[in-house]
Scaffold this motif. Structure first.
Motif, PDB file in Angstrom:
ATOM      1  N   LEU A 272      20.093  51.687  52.851  1.00 55.86           N
ATOM      2  CA  LEU A 272      18.881  51.428  53.626  1.00 55.86           C
ATOM      3  C   LEU A 272      17.804  52.420  53.207  1.00 55.86           C
ATOM      4  CD1 LEU A 272      17.490  50.037  56.087  1.00 55.86           C
ATOM      5  CD2 LEU A 272      18.664  51.698  57.539  1.00 55.86           C
ATOM      6  N   GLU A 273      16.604  51.908  52.894  1.00 56.51           N
ATOM      7  CA  GLU A 273      15.479  52.763  52.532  1.00 56.51           C
ATOM      8  C   GLU A 273      14.303  52.491  53.460  1.00 56.51           C
ATOM      9  OE1 GLU A 273      16.023  53.491  47.755  1.00 56.51           O
ATOM     10  OE2 GLU A 273      14.577  51.975  48.400  1.00 56.51           O
TER      11      GLU A 273
ATOM     12  N   PHE B 179       7.554  50.276  65.253  1.00 59.46           N
ATOM     13  CA  PHE B 179       8.182  48.975  65.058  1.00 59.46           C
ATOM     14  C   PHE B 179       8.741  48.936  63.647  1.00 59.46           C
ATOM     15  CE2 PHE B 179       4.719  48.564  68.040  1.00 59.46           C
ATOM     16  CZ  PHE B 179       5.334  47.923  69.111  1.00 59.46           C
ATOM     17  N   ALA B 180       9.963  48.471  63.508  1.00 59.02           N
ATOM     18  CA  ALA B 180      10.566  48.316  62.186  1.00 59.02           C
ATOM     19  C   ALA B 180      10.291  46.903  61.694  1.00 59.02           C
ATOM     20  CB  ALA B 180      12.067  48.570  62.256  1.00 59.02           C
ATOM     21  N   VAL B 181       9.948  46.794  60.410  1.00 57.42           N
ATOM     22  CA  VAL B 181       9.737  45.503  59.772  1.00 57.42           C
ATOM     23  C   VAL B 181      10.474  45.526  58.440  1.00 57.42           C
ATOM     24  CG1 VAL B 181       8.035  43.925  58.759  1.00 57.42           C
ATOM     25  CG2 VAL B 181       7.474  45.146  60.869  1.00 57.42           C
ATOM     26  N   HIS B 182      11.250  44.467  58.175  1.00 56.53           N
ATOM     27  CA  HIS B 182      11.975  44.359  56.915  1.00 56.53           C
ATOM     28  C   HIS B 182      11.053  43.771  55.860  1.00 56.53           C
ATOM     29  CE1 HIS B 182      14.693  42.399  53.985  1.00 56.53           C
ATOM     30  NE2 HIS B 182      15.343  43.529  54.121  1.00 56.53           N
TER      31      HIS B 182
ATOM     32  N   LEU C 119       8.577  50.444  57.703  1.00 56.79           N
ATOM     33  CA  LEU C 119       9.016  49.384  56.812  1.00 56.79           C
ATOM     34  C   LEU C 119      10.366  49.791  56.218  1.00 56.79           C
ATOM     35  CD1 LEU C 119       7.900  46.669  55.748  1.00 56.79           C
ATOM     36  CD2 LEU C 119       7.063  47.920  53.761  1.00 56.79           C
ATOM     37  N   TYR C 120      11.295  48.833  56.141  1.00 59.06           N
ATOM     38  CA  TYR C 120      12.613  49.145  55.594  1.00 59.06           C
ATOM     39  C   TYR C 120      13.080  48.029  54.667  1.00 59.06           C
ATOM     40  CZ  TYR C 120      14.754  45.872  58.911  1.00 59.06           C
ATOM     41  OH  TYR C 120      15.111  44.741  59.604  1.00 59.06           O
ATOM     42  N   ARG C 121      14.003  48.387  53.790  1.00 59.92           N
ATOM     43  CA  ARG C 121      14.610  47.428  52.874  1.00 59.92           C
ATOM     44  C   ARG C 121      16.027  47.895  52.562  1.00 59.92           C
ATOM     45  NH1 ARG C 121      11.301  48.938  47.256  1.00 59.92           N
ATOM     46  NH2 ARG C 121      12.343  50.939  46.902  1.00 59.92           N
ATOM     47  N   PHE C 122      16.839  46.956  52.098  1.00 59.49           N
ATOM     48  CA  PHE C 122      18.186  47.273  51.630  1.00 59.49           C
ATOM     49  C   PHE C 122      18.179  47.144  50.106  1.00 59.49           C
ATOM     50  CE2 PHE C 122      18.859  45.870  55.982  1.00 59.49           C
ATOM     51  CZ  PHE C 122      19.660  46.882  56.464  1.00 59.49           C
ATOM     52  N   THR C 123      18.672  48.175  49.402  1.00 60.68           N
ATOM     53  CA  THR C 123      18.644  48.167  47.940  1.00 60.68           C
ATOM     54  C   THR C 123      20.037  48.100  47.333  1.00 60.68           C
ATOM     55  OG1 THR C 123      18.579  50.573  47.880  1.00 60.68           O
ATOM     56  CG2 THR C 123      16.460  49.423  47.839  1.00 60.68           C
ATOM     57  N   GLY C 124      21.022  47.913  48.154  1.00 60.47           N
ATOM     58  CA  GLY C 124      22.410  47.805  47.694  1.00 60.47           C
ATOM     59  C   GLY C 124      23.300  47.758  48.910  1.00 60.47           C
ATOM     60  N   PRO C 125      24.592  47.650  48.704  1.00 57.89           N
ATOM     61  CA  PRO C 125      25.512  47.587  49.844  1.00 57.89           C
ATOM     62  C   PRO C 125      25.349  48.800  50.770  1.00 57.89           C
ATOM     63  CG  PRO C 125      26.651  47.106  47.790  1.00 57.89           C
ATOM     64  CD  PRO C 125      25.273  47.583  47.430  1.00 57.89           C
ATOM     65  N   GLY C 126      24.840  48.565  51.952  1.00 54.00           N
ATOM     66  CA  GLY C 126      24.683  49.623  52.944  1.00 54.00           C
ATOM     67  C   GLY C 126      23.590  50.626  52.636  1.00 54.00           C
TER      68      GLY C 126
ATOM     69  N   PHE D  32      13.281  57.909  65.127  1.00 53.36           N
ATOM     70  CA  PHE D  32      13.101  56.539  64.659  1.00 53.36           C
ATOM     71  C   PHE D  32      14.115  56.164  63.567  1.00 53.36           C
ATOM     72  CE2 PHE D  32       8.456  57.100  65.968  1.00 53.36           C
ATOM     73  CZ  PHE D  32       8.647  56.459  67.181  1.00 53.36           C
ATOM     74  N   LEU D  33      14.556  57.131  62.779  1.00 58.56           N
ATOM     75  CA  LEU D  33      15.517  56.825  61.716  1.00 58.56           C
ATOM     76  C   LEU D  33      16.859  56.388  62.290  1.00 58.56           C
ATOM     77  CD1 LEU D  33      14.785  59.714  59.177  1.00 58.56           C
ATOM     78  CD2 LEU D  33      13.896  57.366  59.166  1.00 58.56           C
ATOM     79  N   GLU D  34      17.358  57.103  63.301  1.00 59.63           N
ATOM     80  CA  GLU D  34      18.635  56.724  63.907  1.00 59.63           C
ATOM     81  C   GLU D  34      18.502  55.418  64.692  1.00 59.63           C
ATOM     82  OE1 GLU D  34      21.560  57.859  63.111  1.00 59.63           O
ATOM     83  OE2 GLU D  34      20.445  59.165  61.760  1.00 59.63           O
ATOM     84  N   ARG D  35      17.354  55.232  65.337  1.00 55.69           N
ATOM     85  CA  ARG D  35      17.132  53.970  66.056  1.00 55.69           C
ATOM     86  C   ARG D  35      17.110  52.797  65.080  1.00 55.69           C
ATOM     87  NH1 ARG D  35      12.336  55.945  70.214  1.00 55.69           N
ATOM     88  NH2 ARG D  35      13.536  57.627  71.171  1.00 55.69           N
ATOM     89  N   LEU D  36      16.512  53.012  63.908  1.00 56.56           N
ATOM     90  CA  LEU D  36      16.484  51.957  62.895  1.00 56.56           C
ATOM     91  C   LEU D  36      17.896  51.641  62.432  1.00 56.56           C
ATOM     92  CD1 LEU D  36      14.911  50.128  60.868  1.00 56.56           C
ATOM     93  CD2 LEU D  36      14.986  52.076  59.293  1.00 56.56           C
ATOM     94  N   ARG D  37      18.661  52.673  62.100  1.00 49.72           N
ATOM     95  CA  ARG D  37      20.037  52.467  61.625  1.00 49.72           C
ATOM     96  C   ARG D  37      20.850  51.674  62.657  1.00 49.72           C
ATOM     97  NH1 ARG D  37      23.313  55.533  58.101  1.00 49.72           N
ATOM     98  NH2 ARG D  37      22.034  57.376  58.317  1.00 49.72           N
ATOM     99  N   ALA D  38      20.656  51.949  63.921  1.00 49.42           N
ATOM    100  CA  ALA D  38      21.402  51.257  64.972  1.00 49.42           C
ATOM    101  C   ALA D  38      20.916  49.820  65.182  1.00 49.42           C
ATOM    102  CB  ALA D  38      21.297  52.035  66.290  1.00 49.42           C
ATOM    103  N   ALA D  39      19.660  49.546  64.832  1.00 48.38           N
ATOM    104  CA  ALA D  39      19.054  48.263  65.147  1.00 48.38           C
ATOM    105  C   ALA D  39      19.181  47.214  64.051  1.00 48.38           C
ATOM    106  CB  ALA D  39      17.577  48.459  65.476  1.00 48.38           C
ATOM    107  N   VAL D  40      19.408  47.623  62.800  1.00 52.51           N
ATOM    108  CA  VAL D  40      19.398  46.650  61.699  1.00 52.51           C
ATOM    109  C   VAL D  40      20.783  46.535  61.067  1.00 52.51           C
ATOM    110  CG1 VAL D  40      16.957  47.033  61.263  1.00 52.51           C
ATOM    111  CG2 VAL D  40      18.635  48.303  59.923  1.00 52.51           C
ATOM    112  N   THR D  41      21.045  45.357  60.545  1.00 50.35           N
ATOM    113  CA  THR D  41      22.326  45.079  59.905  1.00 50.35           C
ATOM    114  C   THR D  41      22.092  44.750  58.438  1.00 50.35           C
ATOM    115  OG1 THR D  41      23.058  44.115  61.981  1.00 50.35           O
ATOM    116  CG2 THR D  41      24.385  43.637  60.041  1.00 50.35           C
ATOM    117  N   PRO D  42      22.836  45.395  57.550  1.00 47.20           N
ATOM    118  CA  PRO D  42      22.674  45.079  56.122  1.00 47.20           C
ATOM    119  C   PRO D  42      23.033  43.608  55.856  1.00 47.20           C
ATOM    120  CG  PRO D  42      24.168  46.948  56.416  1.00 47.20           C
ATOM    121  CD  PRO D  42      23.841  46.423  57.762  1.00 47.20           C
TER     122      PRO D  42
END
Length: 156
Positions: free
Chosen positions: A18-19, A89-92, A9-16, A144-154
């Motif tokens: 990613l948590e 699987f990443a889910v926002h 599970l991921y979320r954005f908490t500010g500009p760029g 998985f962390l690098e794959r997530l960073r590459a796969a999602v856009t803020p």
């Protein structure tokens, strides 16, 4: 071959910023460990089971509530040092990490005592930015962390 599936599970908490949501593994082996003692919420499944369905089930079992609805981003599969193949699987979305209710497992503890004790699979959960997550996550799941960073856009 042991198969496992989970949701990062991921979320954005500010500009760029990613948590990710991670769970600290429960039980006596992990009790005094913090670095590389956290995992994505995941669990084993049979070869014939849909990994996406297994990931949602395991998230619910380990954290006590279903994952937020939304599209799943396939982060692929890694093979951990013990040979287990983990698909993620990443889910926002957001999730209350403070109030989890994990299922439990039983083991003989202390070892050789003949006493069975019950422990939560995940004893606590927390949100981490990617830098902190790199030191918390078990090493086999780090890709998985690098794959997530590459796969999602803020957003924005």
């Amino acid at each position: 071959m042991r198969l496992s599936a989970g949701i990062l599970l991921y979320r954005f908490t500010g500009p760029g910023r990613l948590e990710v949501l991670l769970g600290h593994m429960g039980g006596p082996f992990w009790a005094r460990k913090d670095d590389h003692a956290w995992s994505i919420p995941k669990g084993e499944h049979d070869a014939g089971e849909d990994p996406r369905a297994a990931a949602a089930r395991e998230f619910t079992e380990e954290l006590g509530a279903p994952p937020p609805p939304g599209p799943h981003v396939d982060l692929g599969t890694v093979t951990q040092s013990g040979g287990k193949k983990v698909t993620a699987f990443a889910v926002h979305g957001d999730f209350d990490a403070e109030h989890i209710q994990s299922n439990t497992f039983e083991i003989e503890w202390p070892r050789g005592s003949g006493t069975l004790r019950s422990f939560p699979e995940i004893d606590r959960a927390a949100w981490f930015d990617l830098e902190a997550a790199r030191s918390k996550l078990v090493k086999g799941q780090l890709p998985f962390l690098e794959r997530l960073r590459a796969a999602v856009t803020p957003p924005g």
